[in-house]
Scaffold this motif. Structure first.
Motif, PDB file in Angstrom:
ATOM      1  N   MET A   1      -5.327  -1.093  -0.301  1.00  0.00           N
ATOM      2  CA  MET A   1      -6.069  -0.408   0.773  1.00  0.00           C
ATOM      3  C   MET A   1      -6.162   1.077   0.454  1.00  0.00           C
ATOM      4  O   MET A   1      -5.175   1.692   0.061  1.00  0.00           O
ATOM      5  N   LYS A   2      -7.361   1.622   0.630  1.00  0.00           N
ATOM      6  CA  LYS A   2      -7.568   3.044   0.343  1.00  0.00           C
ATOM      7  C   LYS A   2      -7.125   3.894   1.527  1.00  0.00           C
ATOM      8  O   LYS A   2      -7.090   3.432   2.670  1.00  0.00           O
ATOM      9  N   LEU A   3      -6.832   5.170   1.254  1.00  0.00           N
ATOM     10  CA  LEU A   3      -6.326   6.086   2.282  1.00  0.00           C
ATOM     11  C   LEU A   3      -7.263   6.166   3.478  1.00  0.00           C
ATOM     12  O   LEU A   3      -6.828   6.082   4.628  1.00  0.00           O
ATOM     13  N   ASP A   4      -8.575   6.303   3.248  1.00  0.00           N
ATOM     14  CA  ASP A   4      -9.497   6.502   4.377  1.00  0.00           C
ATOM     15  C   ASP A   4      -9.520   5.291   5.312  1.00  0.00           C
ATOM     16  O   ASP A   4      -9.692   5.430   6.526  1.00  0.00           O
ATOM     17  N   THR A   5      -9.289   4.103   4.771  1.00  0.00           N
ATOM     18  CA  THR A   5      -9.214   2.897   5.620  1.00  0.00           C
ATOM     19  C   THR A   5      -7.881   2.877   6.354  1.00  0.00           C
ATOM     20  O   THR A   5      -7.829   2.627   7.561  1.00  0.00           O
ATOM     21  N   HIS A   6      -6.806   3.185   5.637  1.00  0.00           N
ATOM     22  CA  HIS A   6      -5.463   3.086   6.218  1.00  0.00           C
ATOM     23  C   HIS A   6      -5.273   4.034   7.386  1.00  0.00           C
ATOM     24  O   HIS A   6      -4.618   3.708   8.376  1.00  0.00           O
ATOM     25  N   ILE A   7      -5.903   5.209   7.307  1.00  0.00           N
ATOM     26  CA  ILE A   7      -5.667   6.281   8.299  1.00  0.00           C
ATOM     27  C   ILE A   7      -6.659   6.203   9.459  1.00  0.00           C
ATOM     28  O   ILE A   7      -6.593   6.987  10.402  1.00  0.00           O
ATOM     29  N   ALA A   8      -7.548   5.225   9.387  1.00  0.00           N
ATOM     30  CA  ALA A   8      -8.695   5.164  10.314  1.00  0.00           C
ATOM     31  C   ALA A   8      -8.323   5.228  11.786  1.00  0.00           C
ATOM     32  O   ALA A   8      -9.035   5.828  12.590  1.00  0.00           O
ATOM     33  N   SER A   9      -7.170   4.688  12.154  1.00  0.00           N
ATOM     34  CA  SER A   9      -6.846   4.572  13.590  1.00  0.00           C
ATOM     35  C   SER A   9      -6.359   5.875  14.205  1.00  0.00           C
ATOM     36  O   SER A   9      -6.176   5.951  15.412  1.00  0.00           O
ATOM     37  N   HIS A  10      -6.130   6.897  13.408  1.00  0.00           N
ATOM     38  CA  HIS A  10      -5.554   8.131  13.950  1.00  0.00           C
ATOM     39  C   HIS A  10      -6.610   9.042  14.554  1.00  0.00           C
ATOM     40  O   HIS A  10      -7.807   8.851  14.355  1.00  0.00           O
ATOM     41  N   ASP A  11      -6.120  10.080  15.311  1.00  0.00           N
ATOM     42  CA  ASP A  11      -7.021  11.077  15.911  1.00  0.00           C
ATOM     43  C   ASP A  11      -8.003  11.578  14.855  1.00  0.00           C
ATOM     44  O   ASP A  11      -7.586  11.922  13.740  1.00  0.00           O
ATOM     45  N   GLU A  12      -9.258  11.656  15.229  1.00  0.00           N
ATOM     46  CA  GLU A  12     -10.319  11.999  14.283  1.00  0.00           C
ATOM     47  C   GLU A  12     -10.029  13.317  13.563  1.00  0.00           C
ATOM     48  O   GLU A  12     -10.088  13.393  12.327  1.00  0.00           O
ATOM     49  N   ASP A  13      -9.658  14.380  14.310  1.00  0.00           N
ATOM     50  CA  ASP A  13      -9.498  15.689  13.662  1.00  0.00           C
ATOM     51  C   ASP A  13      -8.297  15.686  12.710  1.00  0.00           C
ATOM     52  O   ASP A  13      -8.396  16.172  11.580  1.00  0.00           O
ATOM     53  N   VAL A  14      -7.206  15.050  13.110  1.00  0.00           N
ATOM     54  CA  VAL A  14      -6.031  14.985  12.231  1.00  0.00           C
ATOM     55  C   VAL A  14      -6.350  14.154  10.992  1.00  0.00           C
ATOM     56  O   VAL A  14      -6.037  14.536   9.862  1.00  0.00           O
ATOM     57  N   LYS A  15      -7.001  13.037  11.211  1.00  0.00           N
ATOM     58  CA  LYS A  15      -7.382  12.146  10.107  1.00  0.00           C
ATOM     59  C   LYS A  15      -8.238  12.897   9.086  1.00  0.00           C
ATOM     60  O   LYS A  15      -7.991  12.851   7.881  1.00  0.00           O
ATOM     61  N   SER A  22      -6.581  15.503   0.837  1.00  0.00           N
ATOM     62  CA  SER A  22      -6.457  14.529  -0.261  1.00  0.00           C
ATOM     63  C   SER A  22      -7.557  14.763  -1.302  1.00  0.00           C
ATOM     64  O   SER A  22      -7.325  14.631  -2.506  1.00  0.00           O
ATOM     65  N   GLU A  23      -8.750  15.162  -0.829  1.00  0.00           N
ATOM     66  CA  GLU A  23      -9.845  15.456  -1.772  1.00  0.00           C
ATOM     67  C   GLU A  23      -9.520  16.715  -2.586  1.00  0.00           C
ATOM     68  O   GLU A  23      -9.763  16.767  -3.795  1.00  0.00           O
ATOM     69  N   VAL A  24      -8.956  17.728  -1.932  1.00  0.00           N
ATOM     70  CA  VAL A  24      -8.589  18.960  -2.649  1.00  0.00           C
ATOM     71  C   VAL A  24      -7.485  18.649  -3.668  1.00  0.00           C
ATOM     72  O   VAL A  24      -7.492  19.144  -4.794  1.00  0.00           O
ATOM     73  N   TYR A 151       4.000   6.550   4.636  1.00  0.00           N
ATOM     74  CA  TYR A 151       3.209   5.729   3.719  1.00  0.00           C
ATOM     75  C   TYR A 151       2.950   6.478   2.422  1.00  0.00           C
ATOM     76  O   TYR A 151       2.704   7.686   2.437  1.00  0.00           O
ATOM     77  N   GLU A 152       2.975   5.745   1.309  1.00  0.00           N
ATOM     78  CA  GLU A 152       2.729   6.358   0.014  1.00  0.00           C
ATOM     79  C   GLU A 152       1.543   5.724  -0.690  1.00  0.00           C
ATOM     80  O   GLU A 152       1.393   4.489  -0.686  1.00  0.00           O
ATOM     81  N   PHE A 153       0.708   6.584  -1.262  1.00  0.00           N
ATOM     82  CA  PHE A 153      -0.488   6.163  -1.988  1.00  0.00           C
ATOM     83  C   PHE A 153      -0.419   6.735  -3.408  1.00  0.00           C
ATOM     84  O   PHE A 153       0.224   7.760  -3.629  1.00  0.00           O
ATOM     85  N   ALA A 154      -1.079   6.064  -4.336  1.00  0.00           N
ATOM     86  CA  ALA A 154      -1.172   6.599  -5.694  1.00  0.00           C
ATOM     87  C   ALA A 154      -2.642   6.678  -6.084  1.00  0.00           C
ATOM     88  O   ALA A 154      -3.441   5.807  -5.696  1.00  0.00           O
ATOM     89  N   MET A 155      -2.995   7.737  -6.836  1.00  0.00           N
ATOM     90  CA  MET A 155      -4.389   7.909  -7.255  1.00  0.00           C
ATOM     91  C   MET A 155      -4.669   6.956  -8.407  1.00  0.00           C
ATOM     92  O   MET A 155      -3.930   6.922  -9.392  1.00  0.00           O
ATOM     93  N   ASP A 156      -5.747   6.148  -8.279  1.00  0.00           N
ATOM     94  CA  ASP A 156      -6.060   5.183  -9.350  1.00  0.00           C
ATOM     95  C   ASP A 156      -7.082   5.786 -10.311  1.00  0.00           C
ATOM     96  O   ASP A 156      -7.489   6.939 -10.162  1.00  0.00           O
ATOM     97  N   ASP A 157      -7.514   4.994 -11.282  1.00  0.00           N
ATOM     98  CA  ASP A 157      -8.421   5.514 -12.319  1.00  0.00           C
ATOM     99  C   ASP A 157      -9.760   5.985 -11.757  1.00  0.00           C
ATOM    100  O   ASP A 157     -10.426   6.828 -12.350  1.00  0.00           O
TER     101      ASP A 157
END
Ligand code: FBP
Length: 297
Positions: A1-15, A22-24, A151-157
Motif C-alpha cells: 500500500m502506498k503512503l497516499d492511500t494509507h494516510i487517506a483517512s486523516h484530516d485533509e490538511d495534516v494529510k 514525503s515529496e520533498v 507506520y513505516e514505508f520504504a521508497m521503491d524503484d
C-alpha cells in the motif's frame, strides 16, 4: 500500500502536509550526490552548515510555503519561527532538515525530522497532532504517526513510499546509544550507563540521532544524550529533535524523558532550547528517572 492511500483517512490538511514533505524527501534523497561538503555558513548554534543542510532547509521552507498548508514553520537552521500569511490552514511545523549532517562526508545514515502542531509550535510535545521522520540510509524510509499507530514505508524503484510495517511497537531489547563523553558524565548518568553495561547491553552509536533512535525503535533499548559537565541542558534541541522523535517512540509504547520527567510535557521557551534526552523502552526510562530521584535525596 502506498503512503497516499494509507494516510487517506486523516484530516485533509495534516494529510497533505505529510504527503508534501514525503515529496520533498524524495528530492532530498536524490540531492546527496551533487551537494557535497561544507557551506561557508553557520547556523544559530554556531555549527558549520553542510551544503545539504542549507539546500534541504530552503527546499522544505519554499515547498511548505508554496503549499499554503502551513502557517507556522520553525527550522533548526533558522533563528526564528516563520509565519506564512498566505496559508489556508492553521498548521504549525517544526523541521530538522538534515539531522546528523556532520556524518555526510563519511556517508552514514542521516534524516529529516518533522513535528506537526495545530497552531503555535512552541507547545509541549504532547499537544502534537503528529510527527514523522525520513531516514536516508541504504533504503530511504519514512515513518509517521498521527496518533493512530506508527507506520513505516520504504521508497521503491518507482520513487513511491510503500508500506513496510504497521503499528510498530518498540520491543524489549538490550541496545544502548550513549551520547556525550564518558569523562563528562554526571554521577546518576554514569551509574545508569554502568548498570546497562553490567546487564550486557550492546553499544550502538552512529552520531546521527535519527538513525540511532530508529534502531532503538526497532530493536529496543535506550538512546541517551544527557546533561553533562559544562552542559547542564545537554546538546540536542527539544523542538527539532527530542520532541518529535519522542512523540513517535512514546506512541510505539516507549517513553522519552529529560532524565527526570516526561519530555513531552515541557513547553519550549525558545526555538533553540536544548534538553537532556533519554528515549527508548519504558523500563530504561523508569530506571534513569528513579536514579535521578535518588540522586537528589
Ligand atoms: P544535527 O546534525 O541536526 O545538528 O544533530 C546533532 C547531532 O548530530 C545528532 O544527530 C547526534 O545525536 C549528535 O549531534 C551527535 O553528537 P556528538 O557528535 O557529540 O556525538
Amino acid at each position: 500500500m502506498k503512503l497516499d492511500t494509507h494516510i487517506a483517512s486523516h484530516d485533509e490538511d495534516v494529510k497533505q502536509v505529510v504527503l508534501r514533505i514525503s515529496e520533498v524527501a524524495k528530492k532530498i534523497s536524490r540531492g546527496f550526490a551533487t551537494r557535497r561538503g561544507a557551506s561557508n555558513t553557520s547556523n544559530i548554534y554556531g555549527e558549520q552548515q553542510q551544503a545539504m543542510d542549507v539546500w534541504a532547509d530552503e527546499l522544505l521552507i519554499s515547498e511548505l510555503r508554496a503549499s499554503k498548508l502551513v502557517r507556522y514553520l520553525a527550522s533548526e537552521e533558522q533563528p526564528d519561527v516563520l509565519t506564512f500569511e498566505v496559508s489556508v490552514s492553521n498548521i504549525g511545523v517544526t523541521i530538522d532538515p538534515l539531522d546528523g549532517s556532520s556524518l555526510l562526508d563519511v556517508n552514514l545514515a542521516v534524516g529529516t525530522i518533522v513535528g506537526i502542531y495545530r497552531g503555535d509550535v512552541l507547545s509541549p510535545g504532547k499537544e502534537m497532532l503528529g510527527a514523522m521522520y525520513v531516514l536516508y540510509g541504504p533504503l530511504t524510509t519514512l515513518t509517521y504517526c498521527l496518533r493512530e499507530g506508527v507506520y513505516e514505508f520504504a521508497m521503491d524503484d518507482n520513487g513511491d513510499f510503500v508500506l513496510q510495517e504497521e503499528n510498530i511497537v518498540i520491543p524489549e531489547g538490550k541496545i544502548y546509544a550513549p551520547g556525550a563523553l564518558r569523562r563528562d558524565y554526571l554521577p546518576a548518568h554514569r551509574g545508569f550507563i554502568e548498570g546497562l553495561e553490567a546487564e550486557g547491553y550492546k553499544l550502538r552509536y552512529s552520531g546521527s540521532f535519527v538513525a540511532d533512535v530508529h534502531q532503538i525503535l526497532h530493536k529496543g533499548g535506550v538512546f541517551t544524550y544527557p546533561a553533562y559537565a559544562g552542559r547542564e541542558m545537554g546538546k540536542l534541541r527539544l523542538l527539532f529533535e527530542a520532541a518529535p522523535m519522542g512523540f513517535i517512540v512514546s506512541q510505539a509504547g516507549g517513553a522519552v524523558s529529560d532524565g527526570r520527567r516526561d519530555l513531552l510535557t515541557i513547553k519550549p521557551e525558545a526555538v533553540s532550547q536544548r534538553v537532556p534526552v533519554y528515549i527508548g523502552g519504558k523500563r530504561e526510562i523508569t530506571l534513569i528517572e528513579g536514579m535521578h530521584k535518588e540522586d537528589t535525596l
